[in-house]
Design an enzyme around this catalytic site. Structure first.
Site, PDB file in Angstrom:
ATOM      1  N   HIS A 172       0.986  25.025 122.063  1.00 40.67           N
ATOM      2  CA  HIS A 172       1.069  23.687 122.476  1.00 40.67           C
ATOM      3  C   HIS A 172       1.516  23.591 123.805  1.00 40.67           C
ATOM      4  CE1 HIS A 172       0.863  22.086 118.440  1.00 40.67           C
ATOM      5  NE2 HIS A 172       1.990  22.685 118.070  1.00 40.67           N
TER       6      HIS A 172
ATOM      7  N   TYR B 196      -1.152  26.319 112.452  1.00 35.54           N
ATOM      8  CA  TYR B 196      -0.948  25.557 111.342  1.00 35.54           C
ATOM      9  C   TYR B 196      -2.107  25.791 110.138  1.00 35.54           C
ATOM     10  CZ  TYR B 196       1.110  22.251 114.602  1.00 35.54           C
ATOM     11  OH  TYR B 196       2.221  21.693 115.319  1.00 35.54           O
TER      12      TYR B 196
END
Lengths: 306, 119
Positions: A245, A254
């Site tokens: 990120h 994820y």
């Protein structure tokens, strides 16, 4: 830095469709430990580097999502003080008796205008495994699966994000570490109650009360890669990653639990100090903010929630 | 190679679904190989585990078995009418299906109200 008031995320209570598959997912794959199973069937889990009784509660239900996200506060007096402040802000507060979840003291709870239930509590029993405190080894029980060290934060989706930011800043004394502003207004906030880049985050979404993900912290970027190996080996549904990120700088992957609730395991991220200015992102760089390497959002990230 | 069944996606094309495979996984692969060539958009794919409701389809013919699906997206009446999440069904014969828009079952309990019931 003296830590007072809200100390850290305490537990998430998550709804699952199939308890047996869920326990395999959170225990064998993510690497948590079973603490106890309640008389009502809820199952209490923790990570090996956490002292407190549990950090994840699984409840069997006919639909997925999150029941509540709870924070631990420093003292019973803080609980009383926060209760007054939450009520003064305009949210009715209810009380949950000590022992309603095994190992936890009394809790207070309320529902945000985003549709999410937030709880606070001051007391948690310790449970095993937990870190050693005298001549401590690096772990008490060797890590397994992805080796999650702690339940770290959650990202919630719902309406009224400006009010949610205002509430967390004014009432719970959180700081906004990072935010995304789009031409039509505030889209997302990452808020900290301590020195992590985020303890809870929200994204604007029309439907209230939705869960984007519950996140678990790993020791290193290499562990994120190992988590990727586990995700493929056991045919776990992956969303995106390993990647990084821009927002928070976390290195991440994820994936979804067997009921479709999104999970994250991540490592890294910057240290947030309470006097750090808020980092901001705009529409031109939002792709890089969310996924630093891909530099664009995937279709699922803004729309797939439980 | 394992036994397989044909999935006919109405107006879009066909997918080959192997024994024990989720219909959605077969459809994702088929689109990757250009076999859903008349589908004018990327196949809706979400959690792939019956929770998020993105991959809702109506099965119009054929047999399948199903994993639990979120009742926030597929009601019992929906399921009886052949509405399912394609990630949660495993074809047992050739099947035909139609892609449906995601749907949110009205009156699904909110997280907050339900948590109160357990408190």
């Amino acid at each position: 830095m003296a830590m007072t008031g809200v100390l850290r995320p305490g537990f998430a209570q998550v709804r699952v469709l199939d308890m047996e598959k869920s326990l395999d997912h959170y225990i064998k794959r993510i690497g948590m430990h079973h603490v106890t199973t309640g008389t009502d069937g809820r199952v209490y889990l923790k990570c090996g580097d956490e002292f407190d009784h549990h950090s994840l509660v699984l409840r069997k239900a006919d639909h997925a999502g999150i029941d509540a996200f709870a924070f631990k506060v420093a003292s019973e007096a803080d609980l009383d003080s926060f209760e007054k402040r939450v009520i003064a802000y305009g949210y009715p507060v209810d009380h949950v008796a000590a022992g309603e979840q095994p190992g936890l003291g009394r809790r207070i709870g309320w529902t945000l205008s985003s549709g999410h239930r937030i709880e606070l509590y001051a007391h948690a029993d310790l449970s095993d495994p937990k870190p050693m405190i005298h001549n401590p080894d690096v772990w008490t029980v060797e890590p397994h699966g992805m080796g999650a060290r702690r339940m770290d934060h959650c990202l919630l989706y719902g309406p009224d994000i400006e009010k949610t930011l205002d509430f967390f800043e004014k009432v719970l004394d959180f700081k906004c570490a990072e935010r995304v502003d789009m031409p039509d207004g505030l889209l997302a906030i990452w808020m900290s109650c301590g020195m992590k880049a985020h303890d809870i985050a929200f994204v604007k979404h029309p439907e209230p009360g939705k869960l984007h993900h519950v996140s678990f912290e790993l020791e290193s970027w290499a562990d994120v890669g190992h988590a990727g190996d586990i995700i493929t080996r056991y045919d776990i549904s992956v969303d995106i990653g390993p990647t990084r990120h821009g927002i928070t700088r976390g290195q991440t992957i994820y994936f979804f639990d067997p009921s479709g609730n999104r999970c994250e395991v991540f490592a890294g991220g910057y240290t947030y100090y309470p006097d750090s200015p808020t980092r901001t992102w705009d529409e031109t760089q939002i792709g890089k903010g969310i996924f630093y390497y891909e530099r664009q959002l995937n279709a699922a990230f803004l729309s797939v929630v439980t | 190679m394992a036994a397989s069944h044909k999935i006919t996606v109405e107006g879009a094309g066909e997918a080959t679904c192997y024994e024990g495979e989720r219909a959605l996984v077969a459809m994702e692969r088929a689109q990757g190989f250009g076999r859903l060539k008349n589908l004018p958009y990327r196949l809706p794919v979400g959690c792939r585990r019956g929770g998020c409701g993105v991959c809702r389809v109506r099965v119009t013919a054929g047999e399948f078995k199903a994993d639990p699906m979120s009742r926030a997206h597929i009601s019992e009446a929906d399921e009886a009418a052949g509405l399912v999440l394609s990630c949660a069904i495993y074809p047992l014969s050739d099947i035909e299906l139609r892609i449906e828009p995601p749907h949110f079952v009205k009156k699904a309990k909110t997280a907050a109200t339900e948590s109160q019931e357990t408190a």
